[in-house]
Motif scaffolding. Structure first.
Motif, PDB file in Angstrom:
ATOM      1  N   UNK A   6      -3.968  12.229 -13.131  1.00  0.00           N
ATOM      2  CA  UNK A   6      -3.466  11.834 -11.592  1.00  0.00           C
ATOM      3  C   UNK A   6      -4.694  11.235 -10.953  1.00  0.00           C
ATOM      4  N   UNK A   7      -5.957  10.994 -11.478  1.00  0.00           N
ATOM      5  CA  UNK A   7      -6.864  10.186 -11.025  1.00  0.00           C
ATOM      6  C   UNK A   7      -6.983   8.626 -10.984  1.00  0.00           C
ATOM      7  N   UNK A   8      -6.218   8.367 -12.098  1.00  0.00           N
ATOM      8  CA  UNK A   8      -6.057   6.913 -12.548  1.00  0.00           C
ATOM      9  C   UNK A   8      -4.906   6.147 -11.853  1.00  0.00           C
ATOM     10  N   UNK A   9      -5.289   5.117 -11.014  1.00  0.00           N
ATOM     11  CA  UNK A   9      -4.145   4.349 -10.419  1.00  0.00           C
ATOM     12  C   UNK A   9      -3.147   3.686 -11.285  1.00  0.00           C
ATOM     13  N   UNK A  10      -1.847   3.987 -10.929  1.00  0.00           N
ATOM     14  CA  UNK A  10      -0.749   3.845 -11.811  1.00  0.00           C
ATOM     15  C   UNK A  10      -0.657   2.349 -11.990  1.00  0.00           C
ATOM     16  N   UNK A  11      -0.070   1.907 -12.930  1.00  0.00           N
ATOM     17  CA  UNK A  11       0.229   0.248 -13.085  1.00  0.00           C
ATOM     18  C   UNK A  11       1.262   0.125 -12.202  1.00  0.00           C
ATOM     19  N   UNK A  12       2.121   0.810 -11.818  1.00  0.00           N
ATOM     20  CA  UNK A  12       3.471   0.527 -10.798  1.00  0.00           C
ATOM     21  C   UNK A  12       2.815   0.188  -9.227  1.00  0.00           C
ATOM     22  N   UNK A  13       1.367   0.654  -9.248  1.00  0.00           N
ATOM     23  CA  UNK A  13       0.926   0.096  -7.980  1.00  0.00           C
ATOM     24  C   UNK A  13       0.127  -1.312  -8.212  1.00  0.00           C
ATOM     25  N   UNK A  14       0.379  -1.934  -9.188  1.00  0.00           N
ATOM     26  CA  UNK A  14      -0.413  -3.071  -9.377  1.00  0.00           C
ATOM     27  C   UNK A  14      -0.273  -4.224  -8.161  1.00  0.00           C
ATOM     28  N   UNK A  15       1.210  -4.368  -7.790  1.00  0.00           N
ATOM     29  CA  UNK A  15       1.108  -5.178  -6.799  1.00  0.00           C
ATOM     30  C   UNK A  15       0.518  -5.165  -5.746  1.00  0.00           C
ATOM     31  N   UNK A  16       0.046  -3.857  -5.171  1.00  0.00           N
ATOM     32  CA  UNK A  16      -0.522  -3.630  -4.035  1.00  0.00           C
ATOM     33  C   UNK A  16      -1.996  -4.213  -4.266  1.00  0.00           C
ATOM     34  N   UNK A  17      -2.582  -4.133  -5.555  1.00  0.00           N
ATOM     35  CA  UNK A  17      -3.959  -4.442  -5.939  1.00  0.00           C
ATOM     36  C   UNK A  17      -4.277  -5.810  -6.060  1.00  0.00           C
ATOM     37  N   UNK A  18      -3.143  -6.423  -6.224  1.00  0.00           N
ATOM     38  CA  UNK A  18      -3.115  -7.906  -6.326  1.00  0.00           C
ATOM     39  C   UNK A  18      -2.308  -8.710  -5.368  1.00  0.00           C
ATOM     40  N   UNK A  19      -2.514  -8.366  -4.186  1.00  0.00           N
ATOM     41  CA  UNK A  19      -1.639  -8.900  -3.012  1.00  0.00           C
ATOM     42  C   UNK A  19      -2.443 -10.115  -2.304  1.00  0.00           C
ATOM     43  N   UNK A  20      -1.740 -10.863  -1.481  1.00  0.00           N
ATOM     44  CA  UNK A  20      -2.480 -11.907  -0.661  1.00  0.00           C
ATOM     45  C   UNK A  20      -3.163 -11.275   0.532  1.00  0.00           C
ATOM     46  N   UNK A  21      -2.427 -10.171   0.868  1.00  0.00           N
ATOM     47  CA  UNK A  21      -3.065  -9.410   2.111  1.00  0.00           C
ATOM     48  C   UNK A  21      -4.526  -8.898   1.741  1.00  0.00           C
ATOM     49  N   UNK A  22      -4.438  -8.163   0.516  1.00  0.00           N
ATOM     50  CA  UNK A  22      -5.943  -7.910  -0.191  1.00  0.00           C
ATOM     51  C   UNK A  22      -7.061  -8.994   0.058  1.00  0.00           C
ATOM     52  N   UNK A  23      -6.440 -10.375  -0.462  1.00  0.00           N
ATOM     53  CA  UNK A  23      -7.415 -11.482  -0.452  1.00  0.00           C
ATOM     54  C   UNK A  23      -8.125 -11.543   1.040  1.00  0.00           C
TER      55      UNK A  23
END
Ligand SMILES: C[S@@+](CC[C@H](N)C(=O)[O-])C[C@H]1O[C@@H](n2cnc3c(N)ncnc32)[C@H](O)[C@@H]1O
Length: 186
Positions: A6-23
């Motif tokens: 449960x500590x590990x960020x699941x791959x289904x959240x990959x989109x939020x890690x790789x977003x234009x907003x984050x940039x």
């Protein structure tokens, strides 16, 4: 293989890690340009979907190399798909890490672990393995989320483990929502 931790960020959240907003608030080139130069070999440990990996590959240029390692095969697949057929593909080596084994043997000039350390249970093992691949004059940037995700105290404990494993620890750059440190070999 997905991880059950449960500590590990699941791959289904990959989109939020790789977003234009984050940039906008975590621009990879702004964060990394003080450290990464052409021709370097860089390790992006816990690369996820490659938000930083792709920018690092551009920064090291055709003579450099990026080792992108992650625990989750799914994250590596997303990154592989993103770079397939591009000029960056040959500069990026994908490595499937294990929970307590980085599976990296190349010596590197720079290590990035961004929002990863709090997901790793045995930080001692992680730091000792990372130290063994960092070149003598290499640098290591560790960035963790701030406040409710990772307390200041928890980050201090993580940095103590880095020191215990022979790293010299200096305060890192200040960025929104994060805390960081620069590690070097003593
Ligand atoms: C929150 S994500 C951050 C991804 C990327 N660094 C970024 O900032 O976009 C954390 C990543 O670390 C990976 N991870 C967690 N524990 C790991 C370990 N022991 N070895 C390698 N990767 C790990 C996870 O699979 C996940 O992709």
């Amino acid at each position: 293989m997905a991880t059950d931790s449960p500590r590990v960020c699941p791959a289904k959240l990959a989109g939020t890690l790789d977003s234009n907003l984050r940039k906008i608030f975590q621009d990879p080139s702004k964060i990394l340009s003080p450290y990464i130069k052409e021709g370097m070999t860089v390790l992006d440990m816990g690369c996820g979907p490659g938000f930083f990996t792709v920018e690092i590959a551009k920064m090291v240029g055709p003579s450099g190399k990026v080792i992108a390692a992650d625990l989750q095969e799914e994250m590596l697949k997303i990154l592989k798909k993103k770079i397939q057929g591009t000029e960056l593909e040959s500069r990026i080596k994908l490595i499937k890490a294990d929970e307590d084994k980085i599976n990296v043997t190349d010596k590197v000039d720079f290590i990035l672990i961004f929002f990863v350390a709090h997901e790793v249970e045995d930080k001692d093992k992680l730091f000792s393995q990372l130290r063994s691949v960092l070149k003598d004059d290499g640098k290591f940037l560790i960035v963790e989320p701030k406040h409710f995700h990772v307390s200041t105290e928890a980050f201090k404990l993580t940095l103590k483990k880095a020191k215990d494993n022979g790293f010299n620890v200096q305060p890192g750059p200040k960025h929104l929502f994060s805390q960081s440190a620069i590690l070097t070999n003593r």
